[in-house]
Design a protein around this motif. Structure first.
Motif, PDB file in Angstrom:
ATOM      1  N   ALA A  11       0.929  -1.091  -0.219  1.00 37.17           N
ATOM      2  CA  ALA A  11       0.190  -0.049   0.120  1.00 37.17           C
ATOM      3  C   ALA A  11       0.835   1.422  -0.154  1.00 37.17           C
ATOM      4  CB  ALA A  11      -0.919   0.093   1.195  1.00 37.17           C
ATOM      5  N   ILE A  12       1.996   1.298   0.905  1.00 35.55           N
ATOM      6  CA  ILE A  12       2.861   2.561   0.910  1.00 35.55           C
ATOM      7  C   ILE A  12       3.472   2.594  -0.586  1.00 35.55           C
ATOM      8  CG2 ILE A  12       5.097   3.088   1.775  1.00 35.55           C
ATOM      9  CD1 ILE A  12       4.120   1.992   4.413  1.00 35.55           C
ATOM     10  N   ALA A  13       3.807   1.387  -1.135  1.00 34.06           N
ATOM     11  CA  ALA A  13       4.430   1.489  -2.352  1.00 34.06           C
ATOM     12  C   ALA A  13       3.438   2.313  -3.518  1.00 34.06           C
ATOM     13  CB  ALA A  13       4.957   0.158  -3.013  1.00 34.06           C
ATOM     14  N   GLY A  14       2.043   1.775  -3.453  1.00 33.52           N
ATOM     15  CA  GLY A  14       1.112   2.511  -4.284  1.00 33.52           C
ATOM     16  C   GLY A  14       1.043   3.816  -4.036  1.00 33.52           C
ATOM     17  N   GLU A  15       0.996   4.313  -2.779  1.00 36.32           N
ATOM     18  CA  GLU A  15       0.933   5.767  -2.476  1.00 36.32           C
ATOM     19  C   GLU A  15       1.872   6.586  -2.745  1.00 36.32           C
ATOM     20  OE1 GLU A  15      -1.489   8.570  -0.531  1.00 36.32           O
ATOM     21  OE2 GLU A  15      -1.536   6.326   0.445  1.00 36.32           O
ATOM     22  N   LEU A  16       3.261   6.125  -2.850  1.00 37.92           N
ATOM     23  CA  LEU A  16       4.496   6.661  -3.467  1.00 37.92           C
ATOM     24  C   LEU A  16       4.234   6.772  -4.939  1.00 37.92           C
ATOM     25  CD1 LEU A  16       7.313   5.232  -1.109  1.00 37.92           C
ATOM     26  CD2 LEU A  16       6.209   7.522  -0.996  1.00 37.92           C
ATOM     27  N   LEU A  79      -3.270  -3.154   8.951  1.00 43.01           N
ATOM     28  CA  LEU A  79      -3.999  -4.035   8.144  1.00 43.01           C
ATOM     29  C   LEU A  79      -5.230  -4.131   9.024  1.00 43.01           C
ATOM     30  CD1 LEU A  79      -4.337  -6.006   6.024  1.00 43.01           C
ATOM     31  CD2 LEU A  79      -3.505  -7.871   7.405  1.00 43.01           C
ATOM     32  N   LEU A  80      -6.412  -3.661   8.119  1.00 42.30           N
ATOM     33  CA  LEU A  80      -7.764  -3.304   9.145  1.00 42.30           C
ATOM     34  C   LEU A  80      -8.324  -4.864   8.984  1.00 42.30           C
ATOM     35  CD1 LEU A  80      -8.955   0.027   8.018  1.00 42.30           C
ATOM     36  CD2 LEU A  80      -7.903  -0.544  10.408  1.00 42.30           C
ATOM     37  N   ALA A  81      -8.141  -5.482   7.780  1.00 40.00           N
ATOM     38  CA  ALA A  81      -9.021  -6.660   7.373  1.00 40.00           C
ATOM     39  C   ALA A  81      -8.283  -7.244   6.134  1.00 40.00           C
ATOM     40  CB  ALA A  81     -10.414  -6.303   7.172  1.00 40.00           C
ATOM     41  N   PRO A  82      -8.143  -8.419   6.024  1.00 42.26           N
ATOM     42  CA  PRO A  82      -7.511  -9.047   4.445  1.00 42.26           C
ATOM     43  C   PRO A  82      -8.004  -8.220   3.399  1.00 42.26           C
ATOM     44  CG  PRO A  82      -8.667 -10.952   6.156  1.00 42.26           C
ATOM     45  CD  PRO A  82      -8.868  -9.595   6.496  1.00 42.26           C
ATOM     46  N   GLY A  83      -6.944  -7.636   2.937  1.00 41.55           N
ATOM     47  CA  GLY A  83      -7.407  -6.719   1.670  1.00 41.55           C
ATOM     48  C   GLY A  83      -7.813  -5.280   1.876  1.00 41.55           C
ATOM     49  N   LEU A  84      -7.377  -4.995   3.226  1.00 39.96           N
ATOM     50  CA  LEU A  84      -7.714  -3.562   3.476  1.00 39.96           C
ATOM     51  C   LEU A  84      -6.721  -2.730   4.409  1.00 39.96           C
ATOM     52  CD1 LEU A  84      -9.764  -1.264   3.246  1.00 39.96           C
ATOM     53  CD2 LEU A  84     -10.839  -2.010   5.358  1.00 39.96           C
ATOM     54  N   VAL A  85      -6.074  -1.710   4.083  1.00 37.85           N
ATOM     55  CA  VAL A  85      -4.952  -1.339   4.936  1.00 37.85           C
ATOM     56  C   VAL A  85      -5.225   0.144   4.946  1.00 37.85           C
ATOM     57  CG1 VAL A  85      -2.541  -0.567   4.546  1.00 37.85           C
ATOM     58  CG2 VAL A  85      -3.014  -2.796   3.880  1.00 37.85           C
ATOM     59  N   HIS A  86      -4.867   0.690   6.149  1.00 35.69           N
ATOM     60  CA  HIS A  86      -5.126   2.149   6.404  1.00 35.69           C
ATOM     61  C   HIS A  86      -3.761   2.722   6.561  1.00 35.69           C
ATOM     62  CE1 HIS A  86      -5.918   5.505   9.491  1.00 35.69           C
ATOM     63  NE2 HIS A  86      -6.430   5.813   8.500  1.00 35.69           N
ATOM     64  N   LEU A  87      -3.457   3.899   5.928  1.00 39.50           N
ATOM     65  CA  LEU A  87      -2.206   4.270   5.981  1.00 39.50           C
ATOM     66  C   LEU A  87      -2.442   5.735   6.395  1.00 39.50           C
ATOM     67  CD1 LEU A  87      -0.704   3.744   2.687  1.00 39.50           C
ATOM     68  CD2 LEU A  87      -0.054   2.380   4.682  1.00 39.50           C
ATOM     69  N   THR A  88      -1.520   6.398   7.324  1.00 37.15           N
ATOM     70  CA  THR A  88      -1.347   7.799   7.596  1.00 37.15           C
ATOM     71  C   THR A  88      -0.080   8.078   7.415  1.00 37.15           C
ATOM     72  OG1 THR A  88      -0.903   7.264  10.047  1.00 37.15           O
ATOM     73  CG2 THR A  88      -3.253   7.561   9.599  1.00 37.15           C
ATOM     74  N   TYR A  89       0.185   9.609   7.326  1.00 37.20           N
ATOM     75  CA  TYR A  89       1.498  10.120   6.845  1.00 37.20           C
ATOM     76  C   TYR A  89       1.574  11.580   6.795  1.00 37.20           C
ATOM     77  CZ  TYR A  89       0.308   9.936   2.020  1.00 37.20           C
ATOM     78  OH  TYR A  89      -0.418  10.146   0.747  1.00 37.20           O
ATOM     79  N   GLU A  90       2.440  12.166   6.601  1.00 42.16           N
ATOM     80  CA  GLU A  90       2.547  13.643   6.451  1.00 42.16           C
ATOM     81  C   GLU A  90       3.096  13.841   5.087  1.00 42.16           C
ATOM     82  OE1 GLU A  90       4.039  15.632   9.882  1.00 42.16           O
ATOM     83  OE2 GLU A  90       2.748  14.807  11.227  1.00 42.16           O
ATOM     84  N   THR A  91       2.749  14.981   4.334  1.00 44.79           N
ATOM     85  CA  THR A  91       3.522  15.358   3.134  1.00 44.79           C
ATOM     86  C   THR A  91       4.173  16.936   3.350  1.00 44.79           C
ATOM     87  OG1 THR A  91       1.624  16.043   2.204  1.00 44.79           O
ATOM     88  CG2 THR A  91       2.571  13.859   1.822  1.00 44.79           C
ATOM     89  N   THR A  92       5.192  17.292   2.880  1.00 45.13           N
ATOM     90  CA  THR A  92       5.515  18.562   2.580  1.00 45.13           C
ATOM     91  C   THR A  92       5.552  19.034   1.085  1.00 45.13           C
ATOM     92  OG1 THR A  92       6.765  18.486   4.527  1.00 45.13           O
ATOM     93  CG2 THR A  92       7.238  20.432   2.884  1.00 45.13           C
ATOM     94  N   HIS A  93       4.869  20.262   0.653  1.00 43.61           N
ATOM     95  CA  HIS A  93       5.002  20.432  -0.656  1.00 43.61           C
ATOM     96  C   HIS A  93       5.329  21.740  -0.863  1.00 43.61           C
ATOM     97  CE1 HIS A  93       3.449  21.419  -4.908  1.00 43.61           C
ATOM     98  NE2 HIS A  93       3.981  20.258  -5.076  1.00 43.61           N
TER      99      HIS A  93
END
Length: 128
Positions: A11-16, A79-93
């Motif tokens: 999921a992180i790879a997809g976010e990136l 991992l909230l459930a099989p096939g469901l991931v919750h991500l949190t992070y911060e960004t600077t732009h």
């Protein structure tokens, strides 16, 4: 590495990938990463659908290969459930900072991970 850690890493790879200007300017590539039922509540407060996001993404911040890019930090995933991931992070732009939350889902063993929901909340640089 555990199965949960593998799913979070994917999921992180997809976010990136979604922060990459080459993906942001390609409807086909971005469309592979966004779930057809995708919804976003952007830092502006605007609500975006899948089609609206695909149409606007090439013009949004971070799409210019020669311009400033999103700088992500502090990723955490659950991992909230099989096939469901919750991500949190911060960004600077540039001078803009945001706390971000997204849900990634995978609908079957051979299906790709896709962003189902995303929310960005701006916060001032001096606030941590």
């Amino acid at each position: 590495m555990s199965h949960a850690a593998d799913e979070i890493r994917e999921a992180i790879a997809g976010e990136l990938r979604l922060m990459d200007p080459g993906v942001r300017t390609s409807r086909a590539l971005a469309g592979q990463l966004l779930d057809p039922e995708f919804i976003e509540v952007g830092a502006s407060g605007r609500r975006w659908t899948y089609e609206e996001m695909l149409a606007a993404l090439p013009e949004l911040d971070g799409a210019d290969a020669d311009g400033p890019r999103y700088e992500p930090s502090d990723f955490t995933g659950v991992l909230l459930a099989p096939g469901l991931v919750h991500l949190t992070y911060e960004t600077t732009h540039g001078e803009k900072r945001a706390r971000r939350s997204s849900l990634w889902r995978k609908q079957g063993p051979n299906a790709p991970w896709q962003m189902y929901y995303h929310q960005a909340t701006p916060f001032p640089p001096e606030n941590t």
